[in-house]
Design a protein around this motif. Structure first.
Motif, PDB file in Angstrom:
ATOM      1  N   GLU A   1      -0.298   3.982   8.237  1.00 15.23           N
ATOM      2  CA  GLU A   1      -0.500   3.829   9.497  1.00 15.23           C
ATOM      3  C   GLU A   1      -1.974   3.128   9.758  1.00 15.23           C
ATOM      4  O   GLU A   1      -2.163   2.748  10.791  1.00 15.23           O
ATOM      5  CB  GLU A   1      -0.979   5.470   9.966  1.00 15.23           C
ATOM      6  CG  GLU A   1       0.354   6.259  10.233  1.00 15.23           C
ATOM      7  CD  GLU A   1      -0.032   7.548  10.776  1.00 15.23           C
ATOM      8  OE1 GLU A   1      -0.692   7.483  11.845  1.00 15.23           O
ATOM      9  OE2 GLU A   1       0.780   8.662  10.634  1.00 15.23           O
ATOM     10  N   ILE A   2      -2.683   3.250   8.716  1.00 20.40           N
ATOM     11  CA  ILE A   2      -3.921   2.187   8.781  1.00 20.40           C
ATOM     12  C   ILE A   2      -3.605   1.042   8.871  1.00 20.40           C
ATOM     13  O   ILE A   2      -4.115  -0.037   9.629  1.00 20.40           O
ATOM     14  CB  ILE A   2      -4.824   2.733   7.528  1.00 20.40           C
ATOM     15  CG1 ILE A   2      -5.080   4.044   7.836  1.00 20.40           C
ATOM     16  CG2 ILE A   2      -6.098   1.549   7.693  1.00 20.40           C
ATOM     17  CD1 ILE A   2      -6.411   4.625   6.639  1.00 20.40           C
ATOM     18  N   ARG A   3      -2.512   0.445   7.921  1.00 18.32           N
ATOM     19  CA  ARG A   3      -2.160  -1.110   8.188  1.00 18.32           C
ATOM     20  C   ARG A   3      -1.530  -1.348   9.531  1.00 18.32           C
ATOM     21  O   ARG A   3      -1.793  -2.349   9.927  1.00 18.32           O
ATOM     22  CB  ARG A   3      -1.149  -1.159   6.843  1.00 18.32           C
ATOM     23  CG  ARG A   3      -1.524  -1.008   5.591  1.00 18.32           C
ATOM     24  CD  ARG A   3      -0.819  -1.392   4.415  1.00 18.32           C
ATOM     25  NE  ARG A   3      -1.215  -1.218   3.236  1.00 18.32           N
ATOM     26  CZ  ARG A   3      -0.764  -0.099   2.543  1.00 18.32           C
ATOM     27  NH1 ARG A   3       0.075   0.889   2.847  1.00 18.32           N
ATOM     28  NH2 ARG A   3      -1.309  -0.171   1.303  1.00 18.32           N
ATOM     29  N   THR A   4      -0.866  -0.392  10.153  1.00 15.15           N
ATOM     30  CA  THR A   4      -0.363  -0.565  11.565  1.00 15.15           C
ATOM     31  C   THR A   4      -1.301  -0.658  12.412  1.00 15.15           C
ATOM     32  O   THR A   4      -1.371  -1.542  13.304  1.00 15.15           O
ATOM     33  CB  THR A   4       0.601   0.440  11.715  1.00 15.15           C
ATOM     34  OG1 THR A   4       1.721   0.827  10.791  1.00 15.15           O
ATOM     35  CG2 THR A   4       1.076   0.364  13.165  1.00 15.15           C
ATOM     36  N   LEU A   5      -2.508   0.147  12.282  1.00 15.50           N
ATOM     37  CA  LEU A   5      -3.600   0.074  13.242  1.00 15.50           C
ATOM     38  C   LEU A   5      -4.432  -1.025  13.119  1.00 15.50           C
ATOM     39  O   LEU A   5      -4.765  -1.805  14.120  1.00 15.50           O
ATOM     40  CB  LEU A   5      -4.325   1.463  13.048  1.00 15.50           C
ATOM     41  CG  LEU A   5      -5.604   1.766  13.856  1.00 15.50           C
ATOM     42  CD1 LEU A   5      -5.279   1.775  15.475  1.00 15.50           C
ATOM     43  CD2 LEU A   5      -6.543   2.573  13.385  1.00 15.50           C
ATOM     44  N   ILE A   6      -4.459  -1.570  11.845  1.00 16.62           N
ATOM     45  CA  ILE A   6      -5.272  -2.643  11.673  1.00 16.62           C
ATOM     46  C   ILE A   6      -4.486  -3.688  10.842  1.00 16.62           C
ATOM     47  O   ILE A   6      -4.525  -3.519   9.502  1.00 16.62           O
ATOM     48  CB  ILE A   6      -6.646  -2.275  10.665  1.00 16.62           C
ATOM     49  CG1 ILE A   6      -7.364  -1.037  11.448  1.00 16.62           C
ATOM     50  CG2 ILE A   6      -7.407  -3.330  10.662  1.00 16.62           C
ATOM     51  CD1 ILE A   6      -8.463  -0.483  10.449  1.00 16.62           C
ATOM     52  N   PRO A   7      -3.763  -4.348  11.549  1.00 18.10           N
ATOM     53  CA  PRO A   7      -2.972  -5.373  10.695  1.00 18.10           C
ATOM     54  C   PRO A   7      -3.764  -6.479   9.767  1.00 18.10           C
ATOM     55  O   PRO A   7      -4.981  -6.872   9.875  1.00 18.10           O
ATOM     56  CB  PRO A   7      -2.524  -6.371  11.855  1.00 18.10           C
ATOM     57  CG  PRO A   7      -2.682  -5.515  13.058  1.00 18.10           C
ATOM     58  CD  PRO A   7      -3.775  -4.654  13.030  1.00 18.10           C
ATOM     59  N   GLY A   8      -3.451  -6.636   8.773  1.00 23.44           N
ATOM     60  CA  GLY A   8      -3.939  -7.509   7.732  1.00 23.44           C
ATOM     61  C   GLY A   8      -5.111  -6.587   6.893  1.00 23.44           C
ATOM     62  O   GLY A   8      -5.749  -7.168   5.833  1.00 23.44           O
ATOM     63  N   SER A   9      -5.093  -5.409   6.962  1.00 27.75           N
ATOM     64  CA  SER A   9      -5.903  -4.502   6.144  1.00 27.75           C
ATOM     65  C   SER A   9      -5.382  -3.873   4.896  1.00 27.75           C
ATOM     66  O   SER A   9      -4.282  -3.951   4.560  1.00 27.75           O
ATOM     67  CB  SER A   9      -6.538  -3.254   7.212  1.00 27.75           C
ATOM     68  OG  SER A   9      -5.196  -2.358   6.989  1.00 27.75           O
ATOM     69  N   ASP A  10      -6.281  -3.685   4.070  1.00 31.50           N
ATOM     70  CA  ASP A  10      -5.838  -3.052   2.589  1.00 31.50           C
ATOM     71  C   ASP A  10      -6.359  -2.113   2.328  1.00 31.50           C
ATOM     72  O   ASP A  10      -7.644  -1.653   1.740  1.00 31.50           O
ATOM     73  CB  ASP A  10      -6.088  -4.328   1.717  1.00 31.50           C
ATOM     74  CG  ASP A  10      -5.761  -3.879   0.157  1.00 31.50           C
ATOM     75  OD1 ASP A  10      -4.733  -3.227   0.202  1.00 31.50           O
ATOM     76  OD2 ASP A  10      -6.162  -4.343  -0.726  1.00 31.50           O
ATOM     77  N   PRO A  11      -6.000  -0.847   2.702  1.00 30.50           N
ATOM     78  CA  PRO A  11      -6.623   0.624   2.646  1.00 30.50           C
ATOM     79  C   PRO A  11      -6.202   1.139   1.202  1.00 30.50           C
ATOM     80  O   PRO A  11      -5.164   0.507   0.785  1.00 30.50           O
ATOM     81  CB  PRO A  11      -6.081   1.507   3.721  1.00 30.50           C
ATOM     82  CG  PRO A  11      -4.514   0.951   4.151  1.00 30.50           C
ATOM     83  CD  PRO A  11      -4.798  -0.686   3.693  1.00 30.50           C
ATOM     84  N   SER A  12      -6.991   1.714   0.384  1.00 29.98           N
ATOM     85  CA  SER A  12      -6.884   2.443  -0.702  1.00 29.98           C
ATOM     86  C   SER A  12      -7.543   3.681  -0.919  1.00 29.98           C
ATOM     87  O   SER A  12      -8.631   3.871  -0.450  1.00 29.98           O
ATOM     88  CB  SER A  12      -7.104   1.439  -1.822  1.00 29.98           C
ATOM     89  OG  SER A  12      -8.257   1.063  -1.929  1.00 29.98           O
ATOM     90  N   PHE A  13      -7.144   4.620  -1.607  1.00 25.02           N
ATOM     91  CA  PHE A  13      -7.733   5.754  -1.846  1.00 25.02           C
ATOM     92  C   PHE A  13      -8.080   5.662  -3.564  1.00 25.02           C
ATOM     93  O   PHE A  13      -7.324   5.396  -4.004  1.00 25.02           O
ATOM     94  CB  PHE A  13      -6.523   7.012  -1.933  1.00 25.02           C
ATOM     95  CG  PHE A  13      -6.780   7.463  -0.531  1.00 25.02           C
ATOM     96  CD1 PHE A  13      -7.537   8.268   0.371  1.00 25.02           C
ATOM     97  CD2 PHE A  13      -5.635   7.234   0.534  1.00 25.02           C
ATOM     98  CE1 PHE A  13      -7.520   8.793   1.593  1.00 25.02           C
ATOM     99  CE2 PHE A  13      -5.512   7.731   1.927  1.00 25.02           C
ATOM    100  CZ  PHE A  13      -6.417   8.343   2.417  1.00 25.02           C
ATOM    101  N   ASP A  14      -9.348   6.317  -3.568  1.00 24.54           N
ATOM    102  CA  ASP A  14      -9.553   6.586  -5.108  1.00 24.54           C
ATOM    103  C   ASP A  14      -9.553   8.285  -5.277  1.00 24.54           C
ATOM    104  O   ASP A  14     -10.722   8.677  -4.849  1.00 24.54           O
ATOM    105  CB  ASP A  14     -10.901   6.059  -5.456  1.00 24.54           C
ATOM    106  CG  ASP A  14     -11.366   6.286  -6.899  1.00 24.54           C
ATOM    107  OD1 ASP A  14     -10.676   6.980  -7.587  1.00 24.54           O
ATOM    108  OD2 ASP A  14     -12.300   5.645  -7.517  1.00 24.54           O
ATOM    109  N   LEU A  15      -8.826   8.775  -5.315  1.00 28.82           N
ATOM    110  CA  LEU A  15      -8.510  10.286  -5.586  1.00 28.82           C
ATOM    111  C   LEU A  15      -9.178  11.069  -6.769  1.00 28.82           C
ATOM    112  O   LEU A  15      -9.590  11.998  -6.919  1.00 28.82           O
ATOM    113  CB  LEU A  15      -7.269  10.744  -5.240  1.00 28.82           C
ATOM    114  CG  LEU A  15      -6.610  10.438  -3.947  1.00 28.82           C
ATOM    115  CD1 LEU A  15      -5.179  10.846  -3.835  1.00 28.82           C
ATOM    116  CD2 LEU A  15      -7.464  10.806  -2.735  1.00 28.82           C
ATOM    117  N   GLU A  16      -9.600   9.944  -7.676  1.00 25.23           N
ATOM    118  CA  GLU A  16     -10.244  10.422  -8.744  1.00 25.23           C
ATOM    119  C   GLU A  16     -11.638  10.559  -9.042  1.00 25.23           C
ATOM    120  O   GLU A  16     -12.503  11.314  -9.420  1.00 25.23           O
ATOM    121  CB  GLU A  16      -9.835   9.839 -10.172  1.00 25.23           C
ATOM    122  CG  GLU A  16      -8.554   9.771 -10.622  1.00 25.23           C
ATOM    123  CD  GLU A  16      -7.928   8.830 -11.697  1.00 25.23           C
ATOM    124  OE1 GLU A  16      -8.860   8.813 -12.518  1.00 25.23           O
ATOM    125  OE2 GLU A  16      -6.748   8.816 -11.896  1.00 25.23           O
TER     126      GLU A  16
END
Length: 71
Positions: free
Chosen positions: A21-36
């Motif tokens: 959804e973030i990629r759709t909202l912000i085309p060209g974005s690279d979201p990632s989680f660091d859940l550790e």
């Protein structure tokens, strides 16, 4: 531009959908989680436009999660 957020996201099936959804909202974005990380960090990198924190917050809220901006 890179934005970093503290979240309460755990390892869930929602993680991939949130990033999509973030990629759709912000085309060209690279979201990632660091859940550790203790802050369950959401990192969003993009090179054009502006990230609207309210839009990101709304996506997370729709999945039952919260966030706060990290400096």
């Amino acid at each position: 531009m890179i934005k970093v957020y503290k979240t309460d996201v755990e390892q869930t099936p929602h993680t991939q959908r949130i990033m999509e959804e973030i990629r759709t909202l912000i085309p060209g974005s690279d979201p990632s989680f660091d859940l550790e990380d203790c802050d369950k960090v959401l990192r969003i990198e993009h090179f054009s436009g502006k990230i609207k924190e309210q839009d990101i917050r709304e996506i997370l809220t729709n999945y039952g999660h919260s966030m706060e901006i990290l400096p």
